[in-house]
Design a protein around this motif. Structure first.
Motif, PDB file in Angstrom:
ATOM      1  N   ILE A 192      26.666  39.571  48.621  1.00  0.00           N
ATOM      2  CA  ILE A 192      27.737  39.713  49.606  1.00  0.00           C
ATOM      3  C   ILE A 192      29.029  39.098  49.085  1.00  0.00           C
ATOM      4  O   ILE A 192      30.106  39.677  49.212  1.00  0.00           O
ATOM      5  N   ASP A 193      28.921  37.914  48.469  1.00  0.00           N
ATOM      6  CA  ASP A 193      30.133  37.269  47.975  1.00  0.00           C
ATOM      7  C   ASP A 193      30.713  37.942  46.743  1.00  0.00           C
ATOM      8  O   ASP A 193      31.923  37.889  46.517  1.00  0.00           O
ATOM      9  N   GLU A 194      29.882  38.585  45.955  1.00  0.00           N
ATOM     10  CA  GLU A 194      30.417  39.316  44.798  1.00  0.00           C
ATOM     11  C   GLU A 194      31.162  40.540  45.332  1.00  0.00           C
ATOM     12  O   GLU A 194      32.215  40.911  44.816  1.00  0.00           O
ATOM     13  N   ALA A 195      30.601  41.163  46.343  1.00  0.00           N
ATOM     14  CA  ALA A 195      31.240  42.353  46.925  1.00  0.00           C
ATOM     15  C   ALA A 195      32.593  41.945  47.492  1.00  0.00           C
ATOM     16  O   ALA A 195      33.600  42.642  47.327  1.00  0.00           O
ATOM     17  N   ARG A 196      32.632  40.800  48.130  1.00  0.00           N
ATOM     18  CA  ARG A 196      33.882  40.281  48.712  1.00  0.00           C
ATOM     19  C   ARG A 196      34.877  39.983  47.601  1.00  0.00           C
ATOM     20  O   ARG A 196      36.049  40.357  47.687  1.00  0.00           O
ATOM     21  N   TYR A 197      34.403  39.320  46.566  1.00  0.00           N
ATOM     22  CA  TYR A 197      35.268  38.964  45.444  1.00  0.00           C
ATOM     23  C   TYR A 197      35.903  40.191  44.785  1.00  0.00           C
ATOM     24  O   TYR A 197      37.119  40.247  44.575  1.00  0.00           O
ATOM     25  N   PHE A 198      35.099  41.193  44.488  1.00  0.00           N
ATOM     26  CA  PHE A 198      35.635  42.374  43.810  1.00  0.00           C
ATOM     27  C   PHE A 198      36.454  43.288  44.722  1.00  0.00           C
ATOM     28  O   PHE A 198      37.378  43.973  44.267  1.00  0.00           O
ATOM     29  N   ALA A 199      36.137  43.280  45.992  1.00  0.00           N
ATOM     30  CA  ALA A 199      36.918  44.105  46.922  1.00  0.00           C
ATOM     31  C   ALA A 199      38.343  43.556  46.948  1.00  0.00           C
ATOM     32  O   ALA A 199      39.318  44.305  46.961  1.00  0.00           O
ATOM     33  N   LEU A 200      38.453  42.239  46.918  1.00  0.00           N
ATOM     34  CA  LEU A 200      39.782  41.611  46.946  1.00  0.00           C
ATOM     35  C   LEU A 200      40.453  41.693  45.574  1.00  0.00           C
ATOM     36  O   LEU A 200      41.653  41.946  45.477  1.00  0.00           O
TER      37      LEU A 200
END
Length: 236
Positions: A192-200
DNA sequence: GCGACAG
DNA sequence: ATCTTGTCGC
């Protein structure tokens, strides 16, 4: 009255509806939210546009510096109706045909829709991962499922989305100030946090992260080229 | 029974 | 998603 009556979907769709739900339930135990295994240098964005009975899928490949490496598309007749929760059954067939034309294998694929932030954790980004076997992320413009608090007003501010058991299933990110936040959730093979990181990380000056934004841009542009629209003056 | 409901 | 022009606000 059951879900089938939503949007006036009638009996002939009923059997398919139940089958689809079962397919989603059968895949849920194969979701693996593990950390990425390699660095991210190339990503892809996917989006679809529609014209009458046709659906047009676009896949845009860019590198970490936002250079466009490839743009592929495919269009075909769409038979399956739009039903909240079953988006994958309507859009994945077209996407998979476009996917056959892609020559580059991206490290992450961004989809227009949700990942596990879904009633059965089987949003289109998650469902697609079982076909392409590449980490996927769902980028949606509105909520489908879950609870969350409004994130802060600065770019990068975020809050998590939780399911009915209070388990994290994604996040809501303010990718641009004074604009509605985007809903981000992992599809598969990513946390979830990798998805958040790359989305941003892939967000620039617009609301949508570049992969999805470019895919949407091209889906509209190519649609107009394939299906010319003109007004009463004969001008395009 | 009622409200919610990606694109 | 799609039908559609201008318009108010940052």
């Amino acid at each position: 009255m059951n879900k089938l009556d939503y949007n006036h979907i009638h009996d002939f769709i009923d059997l398919d509806y139940k089958k689809c739900i079962n397919i989603q339930k059968s895949l849920i135990n194969q979701i693996s939210l593990i950390p990425l295994s390699k660095e991210v240098n190339v990503v892809a964005g996917v989006d679809l546009s529609f014209y009458k009975e046709f659906g047009l899928a676009i896949i845009v490949i860019i590198d970490k510096n936002f250079n466009e490496l490839e743009v592929k598309y495919h269009y075909q007749e769409i038979e399956f109706p739009y039903i909240p929760g079953l988006l994958a059954f309507r859009e994945l067939p077209v996407f998979l045909n476009a996917w056959k034309k892609v020559t580059i294998r991206p490290d992450i694929v961004f989809f227009d829709g949700h990942g596990i932030a879904h009633p059965r954790k089987m949003g289109i980004a998650t469902h697609a991962s079982f076909f392409i076997e590449i980490p996927t992320i769902g980028i949606a413009k509105s909520k489908l499922y879950g609870n969350f608090d409004e994130p802060g007003n600065n770019k990068g501010d975020y809050s998590y989305i939780y399911d009915k058991k209070d388990k994290k299933i994604g996040c809501v990110i303010r990718t641009r100030e004074k604009t509605k936040p985007v809903f981000v959730s992992p599809g598969n093979f990513i946390t979830i946090d990798e998805a958040r990181y790359f989305a941003l990380k892939f967000s620039t000056r617009y609301k949508l992260p570049e992969p999805t934004r470019l895919a949407h841009y091209y889906s509209q542009k190519i649609k107009n080229e394939i299906f010319p629209r003109r007004n009463a003056n004969g001008k395009i």
